[in-house]
Motif scaffolding. Sequence first.
Motif, PDB file in Angstrom:
ATOM      1  N   MET A  83      42.317 -15.797 -16.857  1.00 26.14           N
ATOM      2  CA  MET A  83      41.120 -16.780 -16.412  1.00 26.14           C
ATOM      3  C   MET A  83      39.953 -15.887 -15.983  1.00 26.14           C
ATOM      4  SD  MET A  83      40.841 -20.020 -15.622  1.00 26.14           S
ATOM      5  CE  MET A  83      42.438 -20.728 -15.539  1.00 26.14           C
ATOM      6  N   ALA A  84      39.990 -14.694 -15.492  1.00 23.06           N
ATOM      7  CA  ALA A  84      39.012 -13.858 -15.114  1.00 23.06           C
ATOM      8  C   ALA A  84      38.269 -13.576 -16.303  1.00 23.06           C
ATOM      9  CB  ALA A  84      39.442 -12.758 -14.635  1.00 23.06           C
ATOM     10  N   GLU A  85      38.830 -13.466 -17.336  1.00 22.88           N
ATOM     11  CA  GLU A  85      38.357 -12.989 -18.790  1.00 22.88           C
ATOM     12  C   GLU A  85      37.432 -14.288 -19.187  1.00 22.88           C
ATOM     13  OE1 GLU A  85      38.388  -9.975 -20.179  1.00 22.88           O
ATOM     14  OE2 GLU A  85      37.030 -10.506 -21.601  1.00 22.88           O
ATOM     15  N   ARG A  89      34.434 -11.769 -16.005  1.00 21.56           N
ATOM     16  CA  ARG A  89      34.509 -10.960 -14.829  1.00 21.56           C
ATOM     17  C   ARG A  89      35.393  -9.808 -15.191  1.00 21.56           C
ATOM     18  NH1 ARG A  89      32.745 -14.649 -10.825  1.00 21.56           N
ATOM     19  NH2 ARG A  89      31.992 -16.382 -12.238  1.00 21.56           N
ATOM     20  N   THR A  90      34.899  -8.810 -14.369  1.00 22.15           N
ATOM     21  CA  THR A  90      35.468  -7.392 -14.731  1.00 22.15           C
ATOM     22  C   THR A  90      36.861  -7.294 -14.706  1.00 22.15           C
ATOM     23  OG1 THR A  90      35.050  -6.911 -12.290  1.00 22.15           O
ATOM     24  CG2 THR A  90      33.304  -6.235 -13.919  1.00 22.15           C
ATOM     25  N   THR A  91      37.523  -8.422 -13.710  1.00 20.63           N
ATOM     26  CA  THR A  91      38.883  -8.279 -13.619  1.00 20.63           C
ATOM     27  C   THR A  91      39.638  -9.161 -14.622  1.00 20.63           C
ATOM     28  OG1 THR A  91      38.776 -10.261 -12.370  1.00 20.63           O
ATOM     29  CG2 THR A  91      38.941  -8.098 -11.032  1.00 20.63           C
ATOM     30  N   GLY A  92      38.769  -9.248 -15.675  1.00 16.39           N
ATOM     31  CA  GLY A  92      39.699 -10.142 -16.914  1.00 16.39           C
ATOM     32  C   GLY A  92      40.390  -9.181 -17.868  1.00 16.39           C
ATOM     33  N   CYS A  93      41.488  -9.708 -18.561  1.00 19.15           N
ATOM     34  CA  CYS A  93      42.090  -8.866 -19.380  1.00 19.15           C
ATOM     35  C   CYS A  93      41.457  -7.953 -20.223  1.00 19.15           C
ATOM     36  CB  CYS A  93      43.417  -9.417 -20.069  1.00 19.15           C
ATOM     37  SG  CYS A  93      42.813 -10.849 -20.919  1.00 19.15           S
ATOM     38  N   ALA A  94      40.318  -8.132 -20.495  1.00 24.29           N
ATOM     39  CA  ALA A  94      39.458  -7.317 -21.379  1.00 24.29           C
ATOM     40  C   ALA A  94      38.289  -6.947 -20.649  1.00 24.29           C
ATOM     41  CB  ALA A  94      39.016  -7.890 -22.787  1.00 24.29           C
ATOM     42  N   GLY A  95      38.216  -7.098 -19.503  1.00 29.03           N
ATOM     43  CA  GLY A  95      37.190  -6.633 -18.609  1.00 29.03           C
ATOM     44  C   GLY A  95      35.759  -7.367 -19.066  1.00 29.03           C
ATOM     45  N   GLY A  96      35.798  -8.526 -19.615  1.00 28.78           N
ATOM     46  CA  GLY A  96      34.616  -9.286 -19.884  1.00 28.78           C
ATOM     47  C   GLY A  96      34.102  -8.862 -21.050  1.00 28.78           C
ATOM     48  N   TYR A  97      34.853  -7.953 -21.772  1.00 27.21           N
ATOM     49  CA  TYR A  97      34.085  -7.449 -23.119  1.00 27.21           C
ATOM     50  C   TYR A  97      34.617  -8.461 -24.457  1.00 27.21           C
ATOM     51  CZ  TYR A  97      32.285  -3.354 -20.974  1.00 27.21           C
ATOM     52  OH  TYR A  97      31.836  -2.282 -20.378  1.00 27.21           O
TER      53      TYR A  97
END
Lengths: 325, 344
Positions: A83-85, A89-97
Amino acid sequence: MPQPPGDPLLRMYRQMVRIRQFEETVSRLFLEGRLPGTLHLYAGQEACAVGVCEALKPTDWITSTHRAHGHAIAKGVSMDSMMAELFARTTGCAGGYGGSMHMGDPAVGALTAIAIVAGNAPVAAGMALGFRMQATGQVVACFTGDGALNEGAFHEAANMAAIWDLPVIFVCENNLYGASTPIAEVVKLERLSDRAAGYGFPGITVDGMDVQAVYEAMVPVVERARTGGGPTLVECLTYRYTGHSRNDTRGYRTRAEEAEWKARDPIPRLAAHLTASGIATEAEVAAIAEEVAAELERAVRFAEESPSPAPEDCLRHVFAEEVRG
Amino acid sequence: MAGETKTMTIAEALREAIREEMRRDPRVFCLGEDIGIPGGFGGAFTVTLGLSDEFGRQRILDTPISEAGIAGMAVGAALAGMRPIADVQYADFLFCAMDQLVNQAAKMRYMSGGKLTVPMVMRAPCGATTRAAQHGQSPESFFIHVPGLKVACPSTAYDAKGLLKTAIRDDNPVLFFEHKLLYGSKGMRAEVGALSPVGEVPIEDYTIPFGQAVVRREGTDVTIVAKLRMVYEALAAAEALAAEGIECEVIDPRTLVPFDTETVVASVAKTEHLVVVDECPRTGGWAGEVAAEIQEKAFGHLDAPIHRVTAPDTPVPFAPVMERFYVPGRDDIARAVQGVLQWR
């Protein structure tokens, strides 16, 4: 993340509900304008990802596609991080990348999803080669859609996997449409699994709307791959309930066809089996949906409360910095 | 350099690098077409000749003619903890593998937010050698444009061994371009018109850091930056110009990504003139990139516009007489040097 304990059917039921509710939630968030990017939703196809991943060990790997959410959840990527991805967001599983099309987490054996059709096929075969060379006993499940079977990369990967008996399983989720194009317009064969014969390995077609059928088909296929028997092409006949991606009003297929497939929905189908066979009561089944809804509420909150990357963070992660000796 | 050395061709130096790395690290293996077949070629230019005798055919892995498969297998094996050295017979065939190199190898780390590494080497023989348009290209410029790929271009045997070892140990995908006329391949794989430079190569372990250019010849009047075979054409031009009293400084970047801008800037600060030589076609090429970078960083030092000497914007022709016109030569370089010196 190891599979949660308990009855495998209950576990698979919960996983399918998690995927369905995740997709319903992110679809709503997207329509509300709260998520950037695009979405390729997996609703309808849950039995494929869940049945396949149930047959894998936590140390096995999957490779995924642009339609990545279901595969990632089924392999154990946390919904918080997914969800964060999506919220970038930086907490996403790919850090937002990565975003929607690049879900994954190496920590649970879910390779960052590859969103070029069939681009993951040679990579999956290569991972299988690497595992075989290191004698780790790991196998790789390569998820593709029906469209991937017409890509040259798939052909090259399948042939190389065949000649070297690599521990890779090609899981083709045939949802009948490549974007808007019906499969019958682009493949002469009735059964895509017949392609396997051309590579010299087995091909099977299973009901991708039945998680038990997918799981039971996968168990011997995984065993075969793990013990040096080589690859298998597993065609799962399935259906995506939503459009290909955003802005798809599905004008290329009929509402009657959609209703036909939805009548075979894998989630109520398994729920009926769970209650009829006494594995769970109706109340227990209903509780799973409520628990998952609460889990998703927490995931959305986690994502919204997580920090955004700094703009200049886009400059990071192009190269691994250290040179190992 | 201290220690024992041996006179080697580039092909031999590359083979030694692979041999030593495979001995020291069981994760290193080779895959490609015709690389280990008993009685076969040992790769298109003999670099892997004999290695399957020592390491077996599991680690010198012959593949089908499937360049996308080869590149993708290397990506996957690298992700699974191996350190593959893949090759294609001709750099032209990299275009068959572009998705795997550009979309997968180069981007997996980024798309994963830094969680994945793809430590692989993709070796590719480049350069015009009377094989015409599909076996003679120099496609290095395509790859410098892809963030996430490193690009190495050795022009000597010493550099070939040291740079290949660095490439194998690097945690990133490295495109490793080898010029067909520089290999010194022997026997039936020998090249007509080859320069085949030999050099003293340490028989012990050494590496050459990426991003460190080397000054092949010192000079005070004009800086020439050239890579691969063009290093030798630039040196020949410099020799001829020295007879006219013009002293050229010849710089070999050795790696294009990362690129050693500082060494070039320092040289231009001294010479105030720059010529960039490249066998790649002109438009959108590496030479233009160097020119742009140096004019931004060192405009104040420059006394004349930077001149590019490149192949023309055509495919590589077949007829030897046309190919000689196509490939930049010492005379073209000398004319360019005289041109920048006479600029007002």
